[in-house]
Design a protein around this motif. Structure first.
Motif, PDB file in Angstrom:
ATOM      1  N   THR A 232       0.838  -1.214   0.000  1.00  0.00           N
ATOM      2  CA  THR A 232       0.000   0.000   0.000  1.00  0.00           C
ATOM      3  C   THR A 232       0.862   1.249   0.000  1.00  0.00           C
ATOM      4  O   THR A 232       0.613   2.205  -0.748  1.00  0.00           O
ATOM      5  CB  THR A 232      -0.947   0.000   1.196  1.00  0.00           C
ATOM      6  N   LEU A 233       1.899   1.254   0.852  1.00  0.00           N
ATOM      7  CA  LEU A 233       2.798   2.409   0.893  1.00  0.00           C
ATOM      8  C   LEU A 233       3.464   2.617  -0.460  1.00  0.00           C
ATOM      9  O   LEU A 233       3.488   3.738  -0.980  1.00  0.00           O
ATOM     10  CB  LEU A 233       3.865   2.212   1.965  1.00  0.00           C
ATOM     11  N   ALA A 234       4.002   1.542  -1.025  1.00  0.00           N
ATOM     12  CA  ALA A 234       4.714   1.668  -2.301  1.00  0.00           C
ATOM     13  C   ALA A 234       3.797   2.199  -3.389  1.00  0.00           C
ATOM     14  O   ALA A 234       4.189   3.069  -4.177  1.00  0.00           O
ATOM     15  CB  ALA A 234       5.297   0.310  -2.697  1.00  0.00           C
ATOM     16  N   ARG A 235       2.572   1.689  -3.439  1.00  0.00           N
ATOM     17  CA  ARG A 235       1.640   2.097  -4.489  1.00  0.00           C
ATOM     18  C   ARG A 235       1.244   3.564  -4.334  1.00  0.00           C
ATOM     19  O   ARG A 235       1.318   4.346  -5.303  1.00  0.00           O
ATOM     20  CB  ARG A 235       0.405   1.200  -4.445  1.00  0.00           C
ATOM     21  N   LEU A 240       1.849   9.271  -6.038  1.00  0.00           N
ATOM     22  CA  LEU A 240       1.726  10.688  -5.702  1.00  0.00           C
ATOM     23  C   LEU A 240       3.046  11.443  -5.838  1.00  0.00           C
ATOM     24  O   LEU A 240       3.095  12.549  -6.388  1.00  0.00           O
ATOM     25  CB  LEU A 240       1.191  10.838  -4.274  1.00  0.00           C
ATOM     26  N   VAL A 241       4.118  10.867  -5.322  1.00  0.00           N
ATOM     27  CA  VAL A 241       5.407  11.561  -5.289  1.00  0.00           C
ATOM     28  C   VAL A 241       6.151  11.433  -6.611  1.00  0.00           C
ATOM     29  O   VAL A 241       6.934  12.314  -6.987  1.00  0.00           O
ATOM     30  CB  VAL A 241       6.261  11.036  -4.116  1.00  0.00           C
ATOM     31  N   GLY A 242       5.922  10.347  -7.333  1.00  0.00           N
ATOM     32  CA  GLY A 242       6.571  10.172  -8.623  1.00  0.00           C
ATOM     33  C   GLY A 242       7.790   9.280  -8.585  1.00  0.00           C
ATOM     34  O   GLY A 242       8.422   9.050  -9.632  1.00  0.00           O
ATOM     35  N   ARG A 243       8.159   8.795  -7.405  1.00  0.00           N
ATOM     36  CA  ARG A 243       9.259   7.848  -7.288  1.00  0.00           C
ATOM     37  C   ARG A 243       9.039   7.004  -6.033  1.00  0.00           C
ATOM     38  O   ARG A 243       8.377   7.470  -5.093  1.00  0.00           O
ATOM     39  CB  ARG A 243      10.617   8.543  -7.265  1.00  0.00           C
TER      40      ARG A 243
END
Length: 313
Positions: A232-235, A240-243
Protein backbone atom coordinates in the motif's frame (compact mmCIF):
# COMPACT_ATOMS: atom_id res chain seq x y z
CA UNK A 1 12.04 19.14 9.87
CA UNK A 2 9.00 18.79 7.60
CA UNK A 3 8.80 18.72 3.83
CA UNK A 4 7.90 22.40 3.33
CA UNK A 5 10.62 23.58 5.73
CA UNK A 6 13.20 21.36 4.07
CA UNK A 7 12.12 22.36 0.56
CA UNK A 8 12.60 26.04 1.41
CA UNK A 9 15.79 25.58 3.43
CA UNK A 10 17.44 23.61 0.62
CA UNK A 11 17.22 26.54 -1.83
CA UNK A 12 17.32 29.63 0.39
CA UNK A 13 20.73 31.31 0.62
CA UNK A 14 21.97 34.60 1.98
CA UNK A 15 19.79 37.37 3.35
CA UNK A 16 16.54 38.53 1.75
CA UNK A 17 16.16 42.21 0.91
CA UNK A 18 13.16 44.51 0.97
CA UNK A 19 12.07 48.12 0.43
CA UNK A 20 9.02 50.11 1.41
CA UNK A 21 7.83 52.07 -1.63
CA UNK A 22 5.28 54.89 -1.68
CA UNK A 23 4.26 56.34 -5.05
CA UNK A 24 1.44 58.25 -6.68
CA UNK A 25 0.24 59.66 -9.98
CA UNK A 26 1.38 57.97 -13.18
CA UNK A 27 4.17 55.47 -12.58
CA UNK A 28 5.55 52.23 -13.95
CA UNK A 29 8.52 50.13 -12.89
CA UNK A 30 10.04 47.02 -14.44
CA UNK A 31 11.90 44.33 -12.52
CA UNK A 32 14.19 42.16 -14.63
CA UNK A 33 14.25 38.36 -14.28
CA UNK A 34 16.08 37.38 -11.11
CA UNK A 35 17.82 34.18 -10.01
CA UNK A 36 15.70 33.98 -6.89
CA UNK A 37 12.17 34.84 -5.86
CA UNK A 38 10.45 38.20 -5.66
CA UNK A 39 7.45 39.39 -3.69
CA UNK A 40 5.20 42.42 -3.32
CA UNK A 41 2.67 43.30 -0.64
CA UNK A 42 0.28 46.21 -1.18
CA UNK A 43 -0.27 48.15 2.05
CA UNK A 44 -2.33 50.99 0.58
CA UNK A 45 -4.00 51.71 -2.74
CA UNK A 46 -3.98 49.43 -5.76
CA UNK A 47 -1.78 48.66 -8.76
CA UNK A 48 -1.31 46.24 -11.64
CA UNK A 49 1.30 43.53 -12.07
CA UNK A 50 2.14 42.13 -15.49
CA UNK A 51 4.48 39.12 -15.56
CA UNK A 52 6.63 38.46 -18.62
CA UNK A 53 4.54 36.36 -20.98
CA UNK A 54 1.58 36.35 -18.61
CA UNK A 55 -1.65 38.14 -17.90
CA UNK A 56 -2.23 41.13 -15.66
CA UNK A 57 -3.07 40.79 -11.98
CA UNK A 58 -4.80 43.59 -10.09
CA UNK A 59 -3.44 44.03 -6.58
CA UNK A 60 -5.49 45.70 -3.87
CA UNK A 61 -4.83 46.67 -0.24
CA UNK A 62 -3.47 43.70 1.72
CA UNK A 63 -2.82 41.58 -1.37
CA UNK A 64 0.43 39.66 -1.53
CA UNK A 65 2.09 38.24 -4.63
CA UNK A 66 5.06 35.86 -4.84
CA UNK A 67 7.10 35.29 -7.99
CA UNK A 68 8.89 32.10 -6.89
CA UNK A 69 10.90 31.63 -10.10
CA UNK A 70 12.18 35.19 -10.38
CA UNK A 71 10.00 36.01 -13.39
CA UNK A 72 10.55 39.47 -14.83
CA UNK A 73 7.54 41.73 -14.42
CA UNK A 74 6.10 45.22 -14.53
CA UNK A 75 4.22 46.98 -11.73
CA UNK A 76 2.28 50.12 -12.60
CA UNK A 77 -0.58 52.37 -11.57
CA UNK A 78 -2.81 50.76 -14.22
CA UNK A 79 -2.85 48.47 -17.26
CA UNK A 80 0.49 48.79 -19.04
CA UNK A 81 1.06 48.83 -22.78
CA UNK A 82 4.38 48.71 -24.60
CA UNK A 83 4.79 52.47 -24.42
CA UNK A 84 4.28 52.50 -20.66
CA UNK A 85 6.83 49.72 -20.19
CA UNK A 86 9.38 51.71 -22.21
CA UNK A 87 8.97 54.57 -19.74
CA UNK A 88 9.39 52.27 -16.72
CA UNK A 89 11.90 53.39 -14.11
CA UNK A 90 13.97 51.09 -11.89
CA UNK A 91 12.40 50.11 -8.61
CA UNK A 92 15.30 51.81 -6.82
CA UNK A 93 14.13 55.16 -8.22
CA UNK A 94 10.69 54.61 -6.71
CA UNK A 95 12.07 53.34 -3.40
CA UNK A 96 14.45 56.29 -3.20
CA UNK A 97 11.62 58.77 -3.65
CA UNK A 98 13.07 60.29 -6.81
CA UNK A 99 10.13 59.39 -9.06
CA UNK A 100 6.33 59.42 -8.89
CA UNK A 101 5.90 61.02 -5.50
CA UNK A 102 2.29 61.02 -4.29
CA UNK A 103 0.41 64.33 -3.90
CA UNK A 104 0.67 66.21 -0.60
CA UNK A 105 -2.87 65.18 0.35
CA UNK A 106 -2.02 61.53 -0.19
CA UNK A 107 -4.74 60.99 -2.79
CA UNK A 108 -4.01 58.15 -5.18
CA UNK A 109 -1.04 56.99 -3.12
CA UNK A 110 0.14 53.40 -3.40
CA UNK A 111 2.34 51.91 -0.70
CA UNK A 112 4.05 48.54 -1.13
CA UNK A 113 6.58 46.23 0.45
CA UNK A 114 8.84 44.88 -2.32
CA UNK A 115 11.59 42.34 -1.82
CA UNK A 116 13.71 39.45 -3.09
CA UNK A 117 14.92 36.11 -1.80
CA UNK A 118 18.20 34.63 -2.99
CA UNK A 119 17.72 31.00 -4.02
CA UNK A 120 20.04 28.19 -5.10
CA UNK A 121 18.28 26.73 -8.13
CA UNK A 122 20.71 23.86 -8.65
CA UNK A 123 18.70 21.46 -6.46
CA UNK A 124 15.10 22.65 -6.28
CA UNK A 125 12.68 20.39 -4.43
CA UNK A 126 9.71 19.44 -6.67
CA UNK A 127 7.35 21.19 -4.24
CA UNK A 128 9.06 24.51 -4.99
CA UNK A 129 9.46 23.70 -8.68
CA UNK A 130 5.73 23.31 -9.25
CA UNK A 131 4.79 26.69 -7.79
CA UNK A 132 3.20 28.82 -10.55
CA UNK A 133 5.05 31.77 -12.05
CA UNK A 134 2.84 34.17 -10.06
CA UNK A 135 1.24 33.26 -6.73
CA UNK A 136 -1.48 35.85 -6.04
CA UNK A 137 -2.84 35.81 -2.50
CA UNK A 138 -5.71 38.33 -2.33
CA UNK A 139 -6.68 39.85 0.99
CA UNK A 140 -9.96 38.19 1.95
CA UNK A 141 -11.62 38.47 5.38
CA UNK A 142 -10.53 35.58 7.58
CA UNK A 143 -8.15 34.08 5.00
CA UNK A 144 -4.56 33.24 5.94
CA UNK A 145 -4.40 34.98 9.35
CA UNK A 146 -0.72 34.05 9.86
CA UNK A 147 0.24 35.68 6.56
CA UNK A 148 -1.72 38.82 7.46
CA UNK A 149 -0.02 38.98 10.86
CA UNK A 150 3.43 38.65 9.30
CA UNK A 151 2.64 41.40 6.78
CA UNK A 152 1.50 43.69 9.60
CA UNK A 153 4.62 43.06 11.67
CA UNK A 154 6.92 43.54 8.70
CA UNK A 155 5.22 46.81 7.76
CA UNK A 156 5.73 48.17 11.26
CA UNK A 157 9.38 47.10 11.39
CA UNK A 158 10.10 48.89 8.12
CA UNK A 159 8.56 52.14 9.41
CA UNK A 160 11.83 53.12 11.05
CA UNK A 161 15.04 51.93 12.61
CA UNK A 162 13.68 50.29 15.73
CA UNK A 163 16.02 48.45 18.11
CA UNK A 164 16.68 44.93 16.85
CA UNK A 165 15.36 45.63 13.35
CA UNK A 166 18.45 44.14 11.71
CA UNK A 167 17.45 40.76 13.12
CA UNK A 168 13.67 41.21 13.05
CA UNK A 169 13.31 42.20 9.38
CA UNK A 170 15.22 39.26 7.79
CA UNK A 171 13.45 36.86 10.15
CA UNK A 172 10.04 38.27 9.23
CA UNK A 173 10.91 38.08 5.53
CA UNK A 174 11.78 34.39 5.93
CA UNK A 175 8.52 33.88 7.79
CA UNK A 176 6.64 35.68 5.02
CA UNK A 177 8.05 33.24 2.43
CA UNK A 178 6.91 30.24 4.48
CA UNK A 179 3.42 31.69 4.91
CA UNK A 180 3.08 32.54 1.21
CA UNK A 181 4.03 28.99 0.19
CA UNK A 182 1.71 27.57 2.85
CA UNK A 183 -1.14 29.81 1.73
CA UNK A 184 -0.68 28.69 -1.88
CA UNK A 185 -0.85 25.07 -0.77
CA UNK A 186 -4.03 25.74 1.18
CA UNK A 187 -5.71 27.24 -1.88
CA UNK A 188 -4.20 25.18 -4.72
CA UNK A 189 -6.78 23.32 -6.78
CA UNK A 190 -4.11 21.66 -8.90
CA UNK A 191 -0.55 20.50 -8.34
CA UNK A 192 0.98 17.28 -7.11
CA UNK A 193 2.44 18.39 -3.82
CA UNK A 194 -0.67 19.80 -2.16
CA UNK A 195 -2.20 16.39 -2.92
CA UNK A 196 0.88 14.59 -1.60
CA UNK A 197 0.84 16.41 1.73
CA UNK A 198 -2.93 16.02 1.94
CA UNK A 199 -2.66 12.23 1.67
CA UNK A 200 -2.32 10.67 5.15
CA UNK A 201 -0.10 7.79 4.01
CA UNK A 202 2.31 9.75 1.80
CA UNK A 203 2.45 12.64 4.25
CA UNK A 204 3.22 10.35 7.20
CA UNK A 205 6.01 8.64 5.26
CA UNK A 206 7.51 11.96 4.17
CA UNK A 207 7.38 13.33 7.71
CA UNK A 208 9.27 10.29 8.93
CA UNK A 209 11.94 10.50 6.21
CA UNK A 210 12.49 14.23 6.63
CA UNK A 211 12.50 14.03 10.43
CA UNK A 212 15.38 11.51 10.43
CA UNK A 213 16.91 11.03 6.98
CA UNK A 214 19.97 9.27 8.43
CA UNK A 215 17.94 6.46 9.99
CA UNK A 216 18.23 2.93 8.64
CA UNK A 217 14.96 3.13 6.73
CA UNK A 218 13.48 0.18 4.90
CA UNK A 219 10.19 -0.14 3.11
CA UNK A 220 8.90 -2.31 5.94
CA UNK A 221 9.88 0.15 8.66
CA UNK A 222 8.48 3.11 6.73
CA UNK A 223 5.20 1.29 6.06
CA UNK A 224 4.87 0.58 9.77
CA UNK A 225 5.49 4.27 10.50
CA UNK A 226 2.72 5.20 8.06
CA UNK A 227 0.39 2.52 9.48
CA UNK A 228 -0.13 0.60 6.22
CA UNK A 229 1.21 -2.46 4.47
CA UNK A 230 4.36 -2.27 2.38
CA UNK A 231 2.51 -2.72 -0.95
CA UNK A 232 0.00 0.00 0.00
CA UNK A 233 2.80 2.41 0.89
CA UNK A 234 4.71 1.67 -2.30
CA UNK A 235 1.64 2.10 -4.49
CA UNK A 236 0.35 5.34 -2.95
CA UNK A 237 3.72 6.97 -2.37
CA UNK A 238 4.99 6.24 -5.88
CA UNK A 239 1.77 7.36 -7.55
CA UNK A 240 1.73 10.69 -5.70
CA UNK A 241 5.41 11.56 -5.29
CA UNK A 242 6.57 10.17 -8.62
CA UNK A 243 9.26 7.85 -7.29
CA UNK A 244 9.36 4.92 -4.79
CA UNK A 245 10.01 5.70 -1.10
CA UNK A 246 13.62 4.48 -1.01
CA UNK A 247 14.46 6.26 -4.26
CA UNK A 248 13.04 9.49 -2.81
CA UNK A 249 15.08 8.94 0.37
CA UNK A 250 18.30 8.50 -1.62
CA UNK A 251 17.56 11.63 -3.66
CA UNK A 252 16.79 13.67 -0.54
CA UNK A 253 19.88 12.44 1.35
CA UNK A 254 22.12 13.56 -1.51
CA UNK A 255 20.40 16.94 -1.76
CA UNK A 256 20.75 17.38 1.98
CA UNK A 257 24.44 16.49 1.67
CA UNK A 258 24.81 19.16 -1.00
CA UNK A 259 23.19 21.71 1.31
CA UNK A 260 25.56 20.78 4.14
CA UNK A 261 28.55 21.03 1.81
CA UNK A 262 27.36 24.47 0.73
CA UNK A 263 26.44 25.85 4.15
CA UNK A 264 28.87 24.22 6.61
CA UNK A 265 32.56 23.43 6.97
CA UNK A 266 31.82 19.93 8.31
CA UNK A 267 34.25 17.28 7.04
CA UNK A 268 32.89 14.78 4.55
CA UNK A 269 32.80 12.06 7.22
CA UNK A 270 30.46 14.16 9.36
CA UNK A 271 28.27 15.02 6.37
CA UNK A 272 28.07 11.33 5.49
CA UNK A 273 26.92 10.40 9.01
CA UNK A 274 24.30 13.15 9.04
CA UNK A 275 22.69 11.95 5.82
CA UNK A 276 22.81 8.21 6.47
CA UNK A 277 25.95 7.04 4.67
CA UNK A 278 28.33 4.77 6.54
CA UNK A 279 31.55 6.08 5.00
CA UNK A 280 32.73 9.17 3.12
CA UNK A 281 33.54 6.91 0.17
CA UNK A 282 29.96 5.63 -0.02
CA UNK A 283 28.63 9.20 0.02
CA UNK A 284 31.18 10.39 -2.53
CA UNK A 285 30.30 7.58 -4.92
CA UNK A 286 26.54 8.23 -4.67
CA UNK A 287 27.04 12.02 -4.82
CA UNK A 288 29.15 11.82 -7.98
CA UNK A 289 26.60 9.56 -9.62
CA UNK A 290 23.76 12.01 -8.82
CA UNK A 291 25.46 15.35 -9.50
CA UNK A 292 28.31 14.46 -11.87
CA UNK A 293 30.95 15.94 -9.59
CA UNK A 294 32.69 15.02 -6.36
CA UNK A 295 31.64 16.50 -2.99
CA UNK A 296 34.96 18.36 -2.76
CA UNK A 297 34.56 20.01 -6.13
CA UNK A 298 30.95 20.82 -5.40
CA UNK A 299 31.94 22.54 -2.14
CA UNK A 300 34.73 24.48 -3.85
CA UNK A 301 32.34 25.79 -6.49
CA UNK A 302 29.67 26.64 -3.91
CA UNK A 303 32.23 28.72 -2.01
CA UNK A 304 32.79 31.01 -4.97
CA UNK A 305 31.29 34.50 -4.42
CA UNK A 306 28.80 34.27 -7.28
CA UNK A 307 25.86 35.54 -5.26
CA UNK A 308 23.68 32.66 -6.42
CA UNK A 309 23.70 28.90 -6.21
CA UNK A 310 25.85 26.76 -8.45
CA UNK A 311 24.72 24.14 -10.90
CA UNK A 312 26.47 20.82 -10.32
CA UNK A 313 28.37 19.78 -13.42
Amino acid sequence: MDVVSDAISAVRIGQPSSDRVRVGGRWCTRLAPYDGAGFHVVLEGSCWLLADGGSSVVLGPGDAVLLPHGTGHVIADGPSDAAAVERAVPLEALAGGTAARPPEDGSGAVEMLCGKYRLDRSRVHPLMAELPEVVHLPNRPGAHPELRAAIGLLGRELDGRRPGACIAVPSLLDLLLVYMVRSWMDEASTGAWPAVLGDPVAAAALRALHSDPAAAWTNERLAAEAGVSRPTLARRFTALVGRPPMAYLTWWRLNLAATLLRDTADPLSAVARRVGYGTPYALSHAFSREFGTTPGRYRARADRPTGVGVEPA
